[in-house]
Write an enzyme that holds these catalytic residues in place. Structure first.
Site, PDB file in Angstrom:
ATOM      1  N   LYS A 194       0.860  -1.187   0.000  1.00 23.29           N
ATOM      2  CA  LYS A 194       0.000   0.000   0.000  1.00 23.29           C
ATOM      3  C   LYS A 194       0.894   1.233   0.000  1.00 23.29           C
ATOM      4  CE  LYS A 194      -3.044   2.741   3.067  1.00 23.29           C
ATOM      5  NZ  LYS A 194      -3.906   2.781   4.272  1.00 23.29           N
TER       6      LYS A 194
ATOM      7  N   ASP B  72      -2.421  10.356   3.551  1.00 24.78           N
ATOM      8  CA  ASP B  72      -3.818   9.976   3.762  1.00 24.78           C
ATOM      9  C   ASP B  72      -4.506  11.004   4.652  1.00 24.78           C
ATOM     10  OD1 ASP B  72      -6.247   8.746   4.106  1.00 24.78           O
ATOM     11  OD2 ASP B  72      -5.494   7.117   5.390  1.00 24.78           O
TER      12      ASP B  72
ATOM     13  N   LYS C  53      -9.846  13.141   8.216  1.00 21.22           N
ATOM     14  CA  LYS C  53      -9.337  12.785   9.551  1.00 21.22           C
ATOM     15  C   LYS C  53      -9.249  14.031  10.427  1.00 21.22           C
ATOM     16  CE  LYS C  53      -6.282   8.968   8.116  1.00 21.22           C
ATOM     17  NZ  LYS C  53      -6.921   7.905   8.906  1.00 21.22           N
TER      18      LYS C  53
ATOM     19  N   ASP D 151       1.890   6.513   5.414  1.00 16.61           N
ATOM     20  CA  ASP D 151       0.858   5.573   4.985  1.00 16.61           C
ATOM     21  C   ASP D 151       1.268   4.845   3.692  1.00 16.61           C
ATOM     22  OD1 ASP D 151      -1.513   4.345   5.652  1.00 16.61           O
ATOM     23  OD2 ASP D 151      -2.765   5.747   4.527  1.00 16.61           O
TER      24      ASP D 151
ATOM     25  N   ASP E  79     -11.987   7.275   3.885  1.00 21.26           N
ATOM     26  CA  ASP E  79     -10.772   7.041   4.665  1.00 21.26           C
ATOM     27  C   ASP E  79     -10.400   5.560   4.702  1.00 21.26           C
ATOM     28  OD1 ASP E  79      -8.587   7.678   6.187  1.00 21.26           O
ATOM     29  OD2 ASP E  79      -9.707   7.998   8.060  1.00 21.26           O
TER      30      ASP E  79
ATOM     31  N   GLU F  11      -9.310   3.790   2.406  1.00 22.80           N
ATOM     32  CA  GLU F  11      -8.824   3.868   1.021  1.00 22.80           C
ATOM     33  C   GLU F  11      -7.774   2.817   0.683  1.00 22.80           C
ATOM     34  OE1 GLU F  11      -7.493   5.452   3.432  1.00 22.80           O
ATOM     35  OE2 GLU F  11      -5.355   5.182   3.024  1.00 22.80           O
TER      36      GLU F  11
ATOM     37  N   ARG G 243      -7.565  -0.368   1.193  1.00 20.91           N
ATOM     38  CA  ARG G 243      -8.114  -1.588   0.593  1.00 20.91           C
ATOM     39  C   ARG G 243      -8.552  -1.348  -0.855  1.00 20.91           C
ATOM     40  NH1 ARG G 243     -12.484  -1.685   5.373  1.00 20.91           N
ATOM     41  NH2 ARG G 243     -10.705  -0.618   6.322  1.00 20.91           N
TER      42      ARG G 243
HETATM   43  N1  BES Z   1      -3.984   4.682   7.001  1.00 17.64           N
HETATM   44  C1  BES Z   1      -5.093   4.451   7.833  1.00 17.64           C
HETATM   45  C2  BES Z   1      -4.796   3.473   8.968  1.00 17.64           C
HETATM   46  C3  BES Z   1      -3.796   3.923  10.000  1.00 17.64           C
HETATM   47  C4  BES Z   1      -4.229   4.528  11.164  1.00 17.64           C
HETATM   48  C5  BES Z   1      -2.451   3.703   9.816  1.00 17.64           C
HETATM   49  C6  BES Z   1      -3.316   4.914  12.105  1.00 17.64           C
HETATM   50  C7  BES Z   1      -1.539   4.083  10.768  1.00 17.64           C
HETATM   51  C8  BES Z   1      -1.966   4.690  11.912  1.00 17.64           C
HETATM   52  C9  BES Z   1      -6.254   3.889   7.016  1.00 17.64           C
HETATM   53  O1  BES Z   1      -6.329   4.330   5.710  1.00 17.64           O
HETATM   54  C10 BES Z   1      -7.514   4.331   7.696  1.00 17.64           C
HETATM   55  O2  BES Z   1      -7.761   5.490   7.706  1.00 17.64           O
HETATM   56  N2  BES Z   1      -8.245   3.369   8.227  1.00 17.64           N
HETATM   57  C11 BES Z   1      -9.452   3.652   8.911  1.00 17.64           C
HETATM   58  C12 BES Z   1     -10.500   2.666   8.464  1.00 17.64           C
HETATM   59  C13 BES Z   1     -11.895   3.016   8.882  1.00 17.64           C
HETATM   60  C14 BES Z   1     -12.369   4.238   8.153  1.00 17.64           C
HETATM   61  C15 BES Z   1     -12.781   1.842   8.589  1.00 17.64           C
HETATM   62  C16 BES Z   1      -9.184   3.524  10.402  1.00 17.64           C
HETATM   63  O3  BES Z   1      -8.418   2.638  10.794  1.00 17.64           O
HETATM   64  O4  BES Z   1      -9.713   4.318  11.162  1.00 17.64           O
HETATM   65 ZN    ZN Z   2      -4.554   4.936   4.852  1.00 11.35          ZN
HETATM   66 MN    MN Z   3      -7.412   6.159   5.527  1.00  6.70          MN
END
Ligand code: BES
Ligand code: ZN
Ligand code: MN
Length: 497
Positions: free
Chosen positions: A262, A267, A274, A285, A344, A346, A348
């Site tokens: 990825k 992000d 966020k 990310d 967010d 994204e 996947r």
């Molecule tokens: N890049 C983030 C996940 C992440 C969070 C990585 C903290 C490192 C530290 C990912 O894209 C994300 O935002 N995931 C969301 C998913 C949710 C919207 C279902 C998350 O984990 O909150």
């Molecule tokens: Zn992300």
């Molecule tokens: Mn995200």
């Protein structure tokens, strides 16, 4: 920093490091030096709390009349517990001890330790690997760093019986460290400097190591039908890229092992934006992509006897007039449609198209993806282990073993129909979040699984281990490159043996 090996001679100038094992057992060179120093070492280890445990140390300033500056006595613990991994940690701790003493040259004596299965030459190579791994720094944007804020060490010489063999064994490890450092550099760069195009440019430099590198742009991905990846990218002014790297060190036509990363270079969350606090972390990310690029560098550098491909999906996730909206429905390259309920989630969406493309084009023996995919994995495992999801028991065992061996530990998490159901959509083939509060890392993995077919596959959620806020023996705080050593080891054990 230069790392060298030479045959034993007790160094008599500068700083010299000697080992002591558990129970205050002096190594041979510690004994020799102790005699020269009229018992200074045995006295120092007796009066203090130093017992020779792994990680312990004591510094003895050289007595008057000696040409030495100091003796650093380092504990190695019990000989039978001195694995390669333990030696990496000891080497890293040794770097931290000796790097800023003011001395430019450090000598490290390595001798046989009773109970240790490794011969001294191999011990020296592993120690040197740890020493180098800990020496990583990312200083390029610090224009006012004074000399005394920088490490003083310029060269480390390992004094060991069979120096030539040690040098040879270190050769491959040094290439792995090159890969680790490359990954750490990529992960450390801010998102105004490192974005899809510039990351792709960095990946292209691997061609001078014999890696075939292709970079696909937006038009090509559009032609391929990568609607999921492109949907994420459409809110950014930066053009998305997909990089395909091929290392062919194995037999001619043999199917490759595949690594997918990825690469969200920043992000923001997109329209599902966020919160401000901590958002700067989202520059890393692209950690999964960074690992894949560094791994390919390591494999090519040490001329691994394997066919391996590395693919990274590179996008920036931004909110904008053209950004994708919650509720949008996109069509992935596989033909499956996705309702994007949260922009967010994204990662996947990026990975699903790259996984499908990889599977279709290369028919790999196994596919392993790495992604900073979910915050939920940090809730589950903290910063100690990465989460692993897999459709194949053998592959997950092999990966777990490789992780244990190099100190990059995994923990297998569940997949199953009961979780898969949670991402069914009312209007499309699936939705990109479950909408519930539970099992967020698993539902993300279930999403990916819908794009891998029957290929043995593992997904490593590295969100908790890609960046570290504190120093560890072989990993200074910052980008860790977690995954490079693990996957290098996996390749070595499973595909080159
Ligand atoms: N890049 C983030 C996940 C992440 C969070 C990585 C903290 C490192 C530290 C990912 O894209 C994300 O935002 N995931 C969301 C998913 C949710 C919207 C279902 C998350 O984990 O909150
Ligand atoms: Zn992300
Ligand atoms: Mn995200």
């Amino acid at each position: 920093m230069k790392i060298a090996f030479s045959n034993p001679s007790v160094a008599d100038t500068g700083i010299v490091c000697v080992a002591v094992a558990s129970g205050r057992k002096l190594s041979d060179s510690a004994k020799t030096l102790d005699k020269k120093l009229k018992g200074a070492i045995s006295r120092a280890v007796k009066v203090g709390r130093f017992e020779g445990k792994k990680g312990q140390s004591v510094v003895i300033p050289a007595p008057a009349g000696s040409k030495l500056d100091a003796v650093h006595v380092f504990g190695v613990g019990a000989g039978k517990e001195l694995s390669a991994g333990a030696l990496h940690d000891i080497g890293g701790t040794l770097y931290a001890m000796t790097a800023r003493t003011g001395a430019a040259k450090i000598a490290i004596s390595v001798d046989k330790i009773a109970g240790c299965k490794l011969v001294p030459a191999d011990m020296a190579a592993e120690l040197a690997f740890g020493y180098r791994l800990r020496s990583y720094r990312f200083d390029k944007y610090r224009t006012k760093l004074t000399d005394d804020a920088k490490p003083s060490v310029k060269s480390a010489t390992f004094l060991v019986e069979g120096a030539a063999a040690a040098r040879k064994a270190f050769g491959d490890l040094d290439k792995v460290a090159d890969g680790v450092f490359f990954t750490r550099d990529l992960v450390s760069e801010p998102a105004n400097i490192l974005y899809p195009e510039t990351l792709a440019k960095e990946a292209r430099t691997l061609s001078k190591h014999g890696v075939k590198v292709e970079v696909l742009g937006e038009a090509q991905m559009r032609k391929l039908g990568m609607g999921a990846l492109l949907g994420v990218a459409q809110g950014s002014v930066r053009e998305p890229k997909m990089v395909v790297m091929q290392w062919s060190g194995g037999k001619g036509k043999e199917a490759p092992v595949a690594f997918i990363g990825k690469g969200v270079t920043f992000d923001t969350g997109g329209i599902s934006i966020k919160p401000a606090g901590g958002m700067e972390d989202m520059k890393w990310d692209m950690g999964g992509a960074g690992v894949v690029v560094g791994l390919m560098k390591a494999l090519a550098g040490r001329k691994a006897k394997v066919n391996a491909v590395g693919l990274v999906g590179l996008v920036e996730n931004m909110p904008d007039g053209n950004a994708q909206r919650p509720g949008d429905i996109v069509t992935s390259m596989s033909g499956q449609t996705i309702e994007v309920l949260n922009t967010d989630a994204e990662g996947r969406l990026v990975l699903c198209d790259v996984l499908h493309y990889c599977n279709k084009r290369f028919k790999p023996k196994t596919m392993i993806d790495l992604a900073t995919l979910t915050g939920a994995i940090i809730i589950c495992l903290g910063h100690e282990r990465a989460g692993m999801f897999s459709n194949d028991d053998k592959l997950s065992e092999q990966l777990s073993e490789a992780g244990d061996a190099v100190g990059e530990k995994l923990w297998r998490m569940p997949l199953g129909d009961e979780y898969d159901k949670m991402i069914n959509s009312d209007v499309a083939d699936m939705k990109n979040i479950s909408g519930g509060r539970g099992a967020g890392s698993t539902t993300a993995a279930q999403f990916l699984q819908r794009f891998v077919g029957d290929t043995p596959w593992a997904h490593l959620d590295i969100a908790g281990v890609t960046w570290s806020k504190k120093d560890a023996p072989t990993v200074p705080k910052g980008g860790t490159a977690f995954g490079v050593r693990l996957l290098d080891r996996y390749v070595r054990d499973q595909w080159e043996a």
